[in-house]
Design a protein around this motif. Structure first.
Motif, PDB file in Angstrom:
ATOM      1  N   LEU A   1      14.994  77.552 -53.539  1.00  0.00           N
ATOM      2  CA  LEU A   1      15.497  77.007 -54.761  1.00  0.00           C
ATOM      3  C   LEU A   1      16.973  76.680 -54.689  1.00  0.00           C
ATOM      4  CD1 LEU A   1      14.061  79.230 -57.769  1.00  0.00           C
ATOM      5  CD2 LEU A   1      13.086  77.009 -56.818  1.00  0.00           C
ATOM      6  N   PRO A   2      17.201  75.356 -54.994  1.00  0.00           N
ATOM      7  CA  PRO A   2      18.629  74.888 -55.081  1.00  0.00           C
ATOM      8  C   PRO A   2      19.396  75.814 -55.999  1.00  0.00           C
ATOM      9  CG  PRO A   2      17.395  73.273 -56.038  1.00  0.00           C
ATOM     10  CD  PRO A   2      16.246  74.138 -55.469  1.00  0.00           C
ATOM     11  N   ALA A   3      20.733  76.006 -55.593  1.00  0.00           N
ATOM     12  CA  ALA A   3      21.623  76.674 -56.615  1.00  0.00           C
ATOM     13  C   ALA A   3      21.468  76.326 -58.144  1.00  0.00           C
ATOM     14  CB  ALA A   3      23.046  76.670 -56.055  1.00  0.00           C
ATOM     15  N   GLY A   4      21.463  74.921 -58.271  1.00  0.00           N
ATOM     16  CA  GLY A   4      21.249  74.303 -59.582  1.00  0.00           C
ATOM     17  C   GLY A   4      19.825  74.482 -60.323  1.00  0.00           C
ATOM     18  N   HIS A   5      19.011  74.900 -59.825  1.00  0.00           N
ATOM     19  CA  HIS A   5      17.591  75.087 -60.170  1.00  0.00           C
ATOM     20  C   HIS A   5      17.899  76.094 -61.429  1.00  0.00           C
ATOM     21  CE1 HIS A   5      13.436  76.094 -60.935  1.00  0.00           C
ATOM     22  NE2 HIS A   5      13.152  75.207 -60.201  1.00  0.00           N
ATOM     23  N   PRO A   6      17.363  75.651 -62.645  1.00  0.00           N
ATOM     24  CA  PRO A   6      17.169  76.562 -63.923  1.00  0.00           C
ATOM     25  C   PRO A   6      16.997  78.076 -63.599  1.00  0.00           C
ATOM     26  CG  PRO A   6      15.825  74.910 -64.066  1.00  0.00           C
ATOM     27  CD  PRO A   6      16.356  74.559 -63.038  1.00  0.00           C
TER      28      PRO A   6
ATOM     29  N   HIS B   1      22.000  80.384 -60.947  1.00  0.00           N
ATOM     30  CA  HIS B   1      22.029  79.587 -62.303  1.00  0.00           C
ATOM     31  C   HIS B   1      21.859  80.637 -63.383  1.00  0.00           C
ATOM     32  CE1 HIS B   1      20.938  76.888 -65.225  1.00  0.00           C
ATOM     33  NE2 HIS B   1      21.737  75.787 -64.481  1.00  0.00           N
ATOM     34  N   SER B   2      20.972  81.426 -63.308  1.00  0.00           N
ATOM     35  CA  SER B   2      20.515  82.451 -64.490  1.00  0.00           C
ATOM     36  C   SER B   2      21.782  82.955 -65.003  1.00  0.00           C
ATOM     37  CB  SER B   2      19.233  83.173 -64.146  1.00  0.00           C
ATOM     38  OG  SER B   2      18.204  82.558 -64.073  1.00  0.00           O
ATOM     39  N   LEU B   3      22.391  83.708 -63.929  1.00  0.00           N
ATOM     40  CA  LEU B   3      23.515  84.541 -64.244  1.00  0.00           C
ATOM     41  C   LEU B   3      24.833  83.853 -64.788  1.00  0.00           C
ATOM     42  CD1 LEU B   3      24.642  87.379 -63.759  1.00  0.00           C
ATOM     43  CD2 LEU B   3      25.625  86.801 -61.796  1.00  0.00           C
ATOM     44  N   ALA B   4      24.981  82.522 -64.191  1.00  0.00           N
ATOM     45  CA  ALA B   4      25.963  81.762 -64.871  1.00  0.00           C
ATOM     46  C   ALA B   4      25.642  81.488 -66.311  1.00  0.00           C
ATOM     47  CB  ALA B   4      26.159  80.504 -64.138  1.00  0.00           C
TER      48      ALA B   4
ATOM     49  N   PRO C   1      22.505  85.585 -51.969  1.00  0.00           N
ATOM     50  CA  PRO C   1      21.680  85.028 -50.952  1.00  0.00           C
ATOM     51  C   PRO C   1      21.535  83.634 -50.814  1.00  0.00           C
ATOM     52  CG  PRO C   1      20.998  87.382 -51.792  1.00  0.00           C
ATOM     53  CD  PRO C   1      21.856  86.716 -52.767  1.00  0.00           C
ATOM     54  N   ASP C   2      21.783  83.167 -49.627  1.00  0.00           N
ATOM     55  CA  ASP C   2      21.557  81.682 -49.546  1.00  0.00           C
ATOM     56  C   ASP C   2      19.957  81.496 -49.232  1.00  0.00           C
ATOM     57  OD1 ASP C   2      21.493  78.797 -49.293  1.00  0.00           O
ATOM     58  OD2 ASP C   2      22.990  78.781 -47.710  1.00  0.00           O
ATOM     59  N   GLY C   3      19.171  81.149 -50.262  1.00  0.00           N
ATOM     60  CA  GLY C   3      17.608  80.820 -49.970  1.00  0.00           C
ATOM     61  C   GLY C   3      17.254  79.370 -49.508  1.00  0.00           C
ATOM     62  N   THR C   4      18.409  78.660 -49.314  1.00  0.00           N
ATOM     63  CA  THR C   4      18.253  77.284 -48.928  1.00  0.00           C
ATOM     64  C   THR C   4      18.729  77.065 -47.452  1.00  0.00           C
ATOM     65  OG1 THR C   4      20.365  76.488 -49.672  1.00  0.00           O
ATOM     66  CG2 THR C   4      18.574  76.355 -51.285  1.00  0.00           C
ATOM     67  N   ALA C   5      19.375  78.155 -46.810  1.00  0.00           N
ATOM     68  CA  ALA C   5      19.911  78.284 -45.521  1.00  0.00           C
ATOM     69  C   ALA C   5      18.735  77.833 -44.345  1.00  0.00           C
ATOM     70  CB  ALA C   5      20.423  79.809 -44.907  1.00  0.00           C
ATOM     71  N   ALA C   6      19.078  77.212 -43.552  1.00  0.00           N
ATOM     72  CA  ALA C   6      18.311  76.906 -42.286  1.00  0.00           C
ATOM     73  C   ALA C   6      17.887  77.661 -41.464  1.00  0.00           C
ATOM     74  CB  ALA C   6      18.805  75.662 -41.461  1.00  0.00           C
TER      75      ALA C   6
END
Length: 260
Positions: free
Chosen positions: A72-77, A82-85, A102-107
């Motif tokens: 999920l990208p950082a901006g995904h709702p 994003h939820s915490l923000a 944690p970076d869920g989009t990392a290679a």
């Protein structure tokens, strides 16, 4: 482990907020670990109120989000960041630069997990970790069967956890199969852990984690090993505890200087 039983979620939120506020008054640049979800939202609402009405300052705080969905990208709702923000950090002046997940989009996912744990160490460790608990005893996204010594890593979600999240994603097929999560060992490194649980649906889980054996089948039971763990419950969540009267008595008899 200290178990505190209170009448309702409002009083739980107030007591947890008192602990956060006392920490920030003592150390304005504290490091917080903040989970997301319905159990912690009343606390976020109370802290936001104190920020707006009483000037409680979060400007120097660093936040570590304990888990994130894979892909999920950082901006995904529904991403954890994003939820915490949306629910908290964006309302109390915590800079996005001071929020780490944690970076869920990392290679390279294993490297991203190592980097996240290293970032916690570089920040001096988590002063106060606040979490909910799943009905199956999962802590963070450490599902039943998780290693009690685990570090941040990738985990597969059980179907019940995915079903619990399906309404947020618009259907079960949209819920990711994997997450990155702080390990149970990572969580145990926090100086103080507060677990929040409300509702009758959590009663058996609460009994398992507080009064059952320490076991991977109930990951939250690992908090029995923590040097400073506090479990805040409403009456419904505490309804299956064998020692409920003792917990009530112990809290009533605490000395004024003890705090949580």
């Amino acid at each position: 482990m200290e178990v505190v039983i209170l009448p309702d979620s409002k009083q739980i939120a107030a007591l947890a907020a008192d602990t956060v506020e006392a920490l920030l008054r003592r150390r304005p640049d504290a490091v917080l670990g903040l989970g997301t979800g319905p159990s912690v939202r009343p606390l976020f609402d109370e802290l936001t109120r104190r920020h707006v009405e009483d000037g409680l300052d979060f400007g120097q705080v660093t936040v570590f989000v304990p888990d994130e969905y894979l892909g999920l990208p950082a901006g995904h709702p529904e991403s954890s960041r994003h939820s915490l923000a949306r629910d908290f950090t964006g309302s109390v002046g915590i800079s996005p630069a001071n929020v780490r997940a944690p970076d869920g989009t990392a290679a390279d996912i294993p490297a991203a997990c190592r980097d996240y744990d290293e970032a916690i160490r570089a920040a001096g460790g988590v002063d106060l970790q606040i979490l909910g608990v799943g009905t199956d005893g999962h802590l963070g996204f450490n599902e039943p069967g998780s290693s009690l010594a685990s570090r941040t890593r990738i985990k597969s979600l059980v179907e019940q956890t995915r079903r619990d999240s399906a309404r947020l994603f618009g259907g079960l097929s949209e819920v990711p199969q994997h997450v990155l999560t702080q390990g149970l060992g990572t969580i145990l490194d926090a100086r103080h852990v507060i677990l929040l649980a409300t509702g009758a649906q959590k009663a058996q889980t609460v009994r398992d984690l507080a009064e059952g054996p320490v076991t991977a089948i109930c990951p939250a039971s690992v908090l029995q090993l923590h040097r400073h763990a506090t479990v805040l419950l409403d009456e419904a969540a505490a309804s299956s505890l064998r020692l409920a009267d003792y917990y009530r008595h112990s809290y009533e008899m605490k000395l004024p200087w003890q705090g949580l």
